[in-house]
Design a protein around this motif. Structure first.
Motif, PDB file in Angstrom:
ATOM      1  N   SER A 121      21.624  29.699  38.781  1.00  0.00           N
ATOM      2  CA  SER A 121      22.833  28.872  38.874  1.00  0.00           C
ATOM      3  C   SER A 121      23.850  29.199  37.800  1.00  0.00           C
ATOM      4  CB  SER A 121      22.445  27.391  38.769  1.00  0.00           C
ATOM      5  OG  SER A 121      21.568  27.009  39.802  1.00  0.00           O
ATOM      6  N   ALA A 122      23.441  29.851  36.729  1.00  0.00           N
ATOM      7  CA  ALA A 122      24.343  30.168  35.619  1.00  0.00           C
ATOM      8  C   ALA A 122      25.048  31.500  35.858  1.00  0.00           C
ATOM      9  CB  ALA A 122      23.569  30.218  34.312  1.00  0.00           C
ATOM     10  N   ASP A 123      26.149  31.674  35.148  1.00  0.00           N
ATOM     11  CA  ASP A 123      26.903  32.926  35.206  1.00  0.00           C
ATOM     12  C   ASP A 123      26.756  33.649  33.871  1.00  0.00           C
ATOM     13  OD1 ASP A 123      28.634  35.014  35.617  1.00  0.00           O
ATOM     14  OD2 ASP A 123      30.466  33.803  35.519  1.00  0.00           O
ATOM     15  N   TYR A 124      26.196  34.825  33.878  1.00  0.00           N
ATOM     16  CA  TYR A 124      26.141  35.666  32.675  1.00  0.00           C
ATOM     17  C   TYR A 124      26.577  37.082  33.018  1.00  0.00           C
ATOM     18  CZ  TYR A 124      21.445  36.556  34.654  1.00  0.00           C
ATOM     19  OH  TYR A 124      20.384  36.854  35.482  1.00  0.00           O
ATOM     20  N   SER A 125      27.552  37.167  33.904  1.00  0.00           N
ATOM     21  CA  SER A 125      28.019  38.472  34.388  1.00  0.00           C
ATOM     22  C   SER A 125      28.737  39.281  33.317  1.00  0.00           C
ATOM     23  CB  SER A 125      28.947  38.279  35.593  1.00  0.00           C
ATOM     24  OG  SER A 125      30.056  37.445  35.258  1.00  0.00           O
ATOM     25  N   SER A 126      29.250  38.623  32.271  1.00  0.00           N
ATOM     26  CA  SER A 126      29.941  39.373  31.217  1.00  0.00           C
ATOM     27  C   SER A 126      29.007  40.323  30.484  1.00  0.00           C
ATOM     28  CB  SER A 126      30.575  38.408  30.210  1.00  0.00           C
ATOM     29  OG  SER A 126      31.592  37.639  30.806  1.00  0.00           O
TER      30      SER A 126
END
Length: 281
Positions: A121-126
Motif C-alpha cells: 500500500s505504500a509508495d517507495y518508488s523514489s
C-alpha cells in the motif's frame, strides 16, 4: 463661687480616607470585632463590609451572608449576580472542555487507515532507480485494537548486481484512537538528538501537522565503511507515520557509490507525501 470654665471644643472627626486596600485596618477595633459598638465620644465610623470568604475560627465554611442593609436590595442583587456569574463561568468552562475534547472527543484520524499489507500500500518508488530489485519476502504485520491500529513494513533494497540487501527501508503507520499523540510525538522526535548522540534533527514543513527529519552519517567520506541513516517522522492529527532508511557500506555494492544523505532525504519526503495520500480512505 466662680463659674468653671467651659470645656475645650473637640476637633471635628477626620473623615475616612479612600484607599486601594479593600479591607479594614487590622489594628482598628472594627477590624478585630466588626460588630463592636463605638464608645461614647468616639467619632462615628463607616460600617465595614463583611468578607464573605473569611473562615471563622472553629468552622470550615464561610459564614452566612449578612442581611441586606435597610433601605434597599443592593446587597441581595450583588449576591444574585455573583451566583449568576459563577453559573455562566462554569457553563463556559464545560463548553470549552467539550469543544477541545476534555470530556473525551473522538479521535482525529484525518481519514487514514492501517492496511493489512503496508508493503503493497505504500509508495517507495523514489528508491527504485538506485535499488531496482524488489524484495520477494518483505516483513509485514498489522495490529487492530480499540486504542491503536498499527501497520508495519520492512524490506531490503537491492542493486541489480547485489546478492544481499544494500540498504533497508521500513515504514509504520499508527492510528491513535484513544489519546492524542501530539505531546509525546513532539517530545520524542524534536529532542531525538538529545537522547541519541551524533544525530541531526531538522523540522520539515508542508507534511502533516508536524514532521521531523533525523539523520546520521558515520562514513566520514568513505564509500566502503560506515553507515548512513535517515528517518522522516510525521504526525497528522492523531495519525503518525514514519519511514526509515539505513545503509551499511561494508556490505554495499562496491561498483557504485551509495546515495548521499541529500538524495535519501529527498526520496523520503517525496514517498512519504505520496504514501500518506494513498493511506486515506
Amino acid at each position: 463661687m466662680s463659674t468653671p470654665p467651659p470645656p475645650p471644643e473637640q476637633p471635628p472627626p477626620i473623615p475616612p480616607q479612600p484607599t486601594a486596600y479593600p479591607y479594614p485596618n487590622p489594628q482598628s477595633p472594627s477590624a478585630q470585632n466588626p460588630y463592636a459598638q463605638p464608645a461614647a465620644g468616639d467619632p462615628p465610623t463607616a460600617p465595614q463590609q463583611a468578607n464573605p470568604y473569611a473562615v471563622q475560627p472553629g468552622h470550615g465554611y464561610p459564614p452566612p451572608a449578612a442581611p441586606p442593609a435597610a433601605g434597599g436590595n443592593a446587597a441581595g442583587r450583588a449576591v444574585l449576580w455573583a451566583v449568576v456569574g459563577a453559573v455562566v463561568a462554569s457553563a463556559a468552562w464545560a463548553g470549552a472542555l467539550l469543544l477541545t475534547g476534555g470530556f473525551g472527543s473522538s479521535a482525529d484520524l484525518r481519514g487514514y487507515r492501517a492496511p493489512a499489507n503496508l508493503c503493497s500500500s505504500a509508495d517507495y518508488s523514489s528508491f527504485k532507480d538506485e535499488y531496482p530489485v524488489d524484495d520477494s519476502s518483505p516483513t509485514k504485520n498489522v495490529m487492530k485494537d480499540p486504542a491503536l491500529d498499527q501497520s508495519f513494513c520492512s524490506l531490503s533494497l537491492k542493486k541489480t548486481s547485489s546478492s544481499y540487501g544494500d540498504a533497508y527501508l521500513s515504514m509504520e503507520v499508527d492510528l491513535h484512537r484513544k489519546t492524542d499523540p501530539a505531546p509525546e510525538f513532539t517530545a520524542t522526535w524534536k529532542n531525538y538528538g538529545d537522547s541519541h548522540s551524533d544525530y541531526d534533527v531538522t523540522p520539515v514543513q508542508g507534511i502533516g501537522d508536524e514532521a521531523y527529519l533525523v539523520t546520521q552519517d558515520t562514513s566520514k567520506g568513505s564509500t566502503t565503511s560506515g553507515s548512513r541513516y535517515a528517518t522522516l517522522a510525521v504526525r497528522d492529527g492523531w495519525t503518525t507515520f514514519t519511514m526509515y532508511y539505513s545503509a551499511y557500506f561494508s556490505s554495499y555494492d562496491s561498483d557504485t557509490d551509495p546515495p548521499t544523505l541529500d538524495d535519501v532525504t529527498g526520496w523520503l519526503k517525496t514517498d512519504t507525501k505520496s504514501t500518506l495520500e494513498q493511506l486515506k480512505d
